[in-house]
Design an enzyme around this catalytic site. Structure first.
Site, PDB file in Angstrom:
ATOM      1  N   MET A  14      80.229  44.473  32.468  1.00 29.73           N
ATOM      2  CA  MET A  14      78.991  44.512  31.653  1.00 29.73           C
ATOM      3  C   MET A  14      77.789  44.331  32.576  1.00 29.73           C
ATOM      4  SD  MET A  14      79.614  43.681  28.081  1.00 29.73           S
ATOM      5  CE  MET A  14      81.232  43.800  27.344  1.00 29.73           C
ATOM      6  N   LYS A  43      83.670  39.964  31.360  1.00 28.74           N
ATOM      7  CA  LYS A  43      84.728  38.994  31.667  1.00 28.74           C
ATOM      8  C   LYS A  43      85.723  39.537  32.699  1.00 28.74           C
ATOM      9  CE  LYS A  43      84.183  36.858  27.173  1.00 28.74           C
ATOM     10  NZ  LYS A  43      83.341  35.763  27.641  1.00 28.74           N
ATOM     11  N   GLU A 143      87.642  42.314  25.940  1.00 33.62           N
ATOM     12  CA  GLU A 143      86.441  43.152  25.787  1.00 33.62           C
ATOM     13  C   GLU A 143      86.801  44.636  25.874  1.00 33.62           C
ATOM     14  OE1 GLU A 143      82.897  40.100  27.181  1.00 33.62           O
ATOM     15  OE2 GLU A 143      83.857  41.312  28.731  1.00 33.62           O
ATOM     16  N   THR A 224      91.548  25.766  27.690  1.00 29.93           N
ATOM     17  CA  THR A 224      90.328  25.313  28.365  1.00 29.93           C
ATOM     18  C   THR A 224      89.453  24.564  27.360  1.00 29.93           C
ATOM     19  OG1 THR A 224      89.278  27.446  27.951  1.00 29.93           O
ATOM     20  CG2 THR A 224      90.374  27.196  30.066  1.00 29.93           C
ATOM     21  N   GLY A 226      86.324  22.897  28.225  1.00 26.70           N
ATOM     22  CA  GLY A 226      85.002  22.582  28.771  1.00 26.70           C
ATOM     23  C   GLY A 226      85.017  21.263  29.519  1.00 26.70           C
ATOM     24  N   GLY A 229      88.196  19.257  30.225  1.00 30.88           N
ATOM     25  CA  GLY A 229      89.215  19.731  31.150  1.00 30.88           C
ATOM     26  C   GLY A 229      90.116  20.794  30.564  1.00 30.88           C
ATOM     27  N   ASP A 256      85.356  32.415  33.293  1.00 29.86           N
ATOM     28  CA  ASP A 256      85.840  33.520  34.134  1.00 29.86           C
ATOM     29  C   ASP A 256      86.078  33.044  35.565  1.00 29.86           C
ATOM     30  OD1 ASP A 256      85.560  35.197  31.936  1.00 29.86           O
ATOM     31  OD2 ASP A 256      83.492  35.696  32.461  1.00 29.86           O
ATOM     32  N   SER A 286      80.690  26.785  39.821  1.00 26.96           N
ATOM     33  CA  SER A 286      79.964  27.941  39.269  1.00 26.96           C
ATOM     34  C   SER A 286      78.844  27.529  38.311  1.00 26.96           C
ATOM     35  CB  SER A 286      80.930  28.903  38.569  1.00 26.96           C
ATOM     36  OG  SER A 286      81.281  28.410  37.287  1.00 26.96           O
ATOM     37  N   GLY A 289      74.945  26.934  39.549  1.00 27.89           N
ATOM     38  CA  GLY A 289      73.997  28.005  39.879  1.00 27.89           C
ATOM     39  C   GLY A 289      73.785  28.921  38.687  1.00 27.89           C
TER      40      GLY A 289
HETATM   41  O1  RIB Z   1      82.176  35.249  30.165  1.00 30.65           O
HETATM   42  C1  RIB Z   1      80.856  35.566  30.499  1.00 30.65           C
HETATM   43  C2  RIB Z   1      80.626  37.024  30.305  1.00 30.65           C
HETATM   44  O2  RIB Z   1      80.746  37.333  28.942  1.00 30.65           O
HETATM   45  C3  RIB Z   1      79.250  37.513  30.702  1.00 30.65           C
HETATM   46  O3  RIB Z   1      79.175  37.915  32.056  1.00 30.65           O
HETATM   47  C4  RIB Z   1      78.986  38.632  29.737  1.00 30.65           C
HETATM   48  O4  RIB Z   1      78.967  39.871  30.353  1.00 30.65           O
HETATM   49  C5  RIB Z   1      80.068  38.541  28.681  1.00 30.65           C
HETATM   50  O5  RIB Z   1      81.001  39.541  28.834  1.00 30.65           O
END
Ligand code: RIB
Length: 312
Positions: A14, A43, A143, A224, A226, A229, A256, A286, A289
């Site tokens: 995406m 994702k 997706e 998962t 958050g 843990g 991801d 991750s 940032g």
């Molecule tokens: O998991 C995060 C992702 O979900 C984003 O990068 C966005 O593109 C959606 O697909």
């Protein structure tokens, strides 16, 4: 010594259009936000990039649109050394796009348009058979069409290739019966509740819900949670992996980073529990940032992050 894993992702890409806002707009309200950034996401691509940044060899099977974003997406994947021979252009379709809002707490809300990702078909998977059957692991998300996911799970079982499915975003019509040969399912607690039809409000409920899916053939469930843990559930029981506490700037794509990181550490070491602990650290880095792929650590950045964690 760790080996270099060969990982394939059959999944999405995406373009992320990210607005950093002081708060979410209410229905009918126009709100001014302080900043905007565009990035590469999706994702599937995020998980591929995370594993590639950590040193794994990646192949991606995906579809981009015939618009200004398509070629750029392919170039971005190639920039991380990802094999894009099976990333094709869906003529006349738009690329996948994600409209993302991030609050100061780092929490986000995401609206996706699948675009070309909706055209990834079982035939695309078959066309990539030679590369896919040579992989140590195939990673999938939701997706892309469900029939493509089911087909990949079935073909991977024929080829003897391990599989991981991240059932996100949640799909009400996902048929667990089609996932009987899956190696690992990696849902969050909401997705787990939906797939099992059981409550997931406490650890014993999470274990019972995951065991119900394992009884249907899935090898292991990694839930998962958050900041709480991760729980690894196998037929032998449940093990908790704690989260790593950090100051969050942007949590988008942390799941991801976790899954791509887990795929890399698992194929490198073969040790599931150790791979989960490492992946939890990678995901924690991750969120420090902005963005998704650009917030993922390289090998050197991750080593430095771990050094700081070990010293504290
Ligand atoms: O998991 C995060 C992702 O979900 C984003 O990068 C966005 O593109 C959606 O697909």
């Amino acid at each position: 010594m760790d080996r270099i894993g060969r990982i394939a992702v059959v999944g999405s890409n995406m373009v992320d259009l990210v607005t950093y806002t002081d708060r979410m707009p209410a229905p009918g309200e126009t709100l001014e936000a302080p900043s905007f950034e565009m990035g590469n996401g999706g994702k599937g691509a995020n998980q591929a990039v995370a594993a590639a940044k950590l040193g794994a060899k990646l192949v991606m099977v995906s579809k981009v649109g015939s618009d200004i974003f398509g070629e750029n997406t392919i170039r971005n994947l190639q920039g991380f050394g990802i094999d894009t021979r099976h990333v094709s252009v869906a003529q006349g379709m738009s690329s996948g796009v994600a409209l993302i809002f991030v609050e100061p707490s780092g929490e986000n809300a995401i609206l996706i348009v699948k675009g070309a990702n909706a055209a990834l078909s079982p035939a695309d998977v078959d066309a990539a058979e030679e590369l896919l059957r040579g992989a140590d692991l195939i990673l999938m998300q939701l997706e892309v069409p469900l029939e493509t996911v089911y087909h990949t799970v079935a073909r991977a079982a024929e080829w003897g290739v391990r599989t991981i499915l991240n059932p996100a975003p949640a799909a009400r019509d996902l048929d667990v019966g089609q996932l009987a040969s899956l190696g690992f399912l990696v849902p969050n607690e909401t997705e787990l509740a939906q797939l099992s039809g059981l409550p997931t409000g406490s650890d014993p409920e999470i274990e019972a819900a995951a065991q119900a899916l394992i009884a249907r053939g899935i090898g292991a469930v990694i839930v998962t949670l958050g900041a709480r843990g991760v729980r690894l559930v196998t037929s032998e029981g449940m093990v908790a992996v704690p989260a790593v506490a950090v100051e969050a700037v942007d949590t988008t794509g942390a799941g991801d980073a976790f899954i791509g990181g887990f795929a890399h550490f698992l194929t490198a070491s073969g040790d599931t529990l150790a791979a989960l602990h490492q992946a939890a650290r990678y995901a924690a880095h991750s969120v420090t940032g902005r963005g998704t792929q650009k917030s993922y650590a390289t090998v050197a950045e991750f080593a430095e992050f771990c050094r700081v964690l070990d010293d504290r």
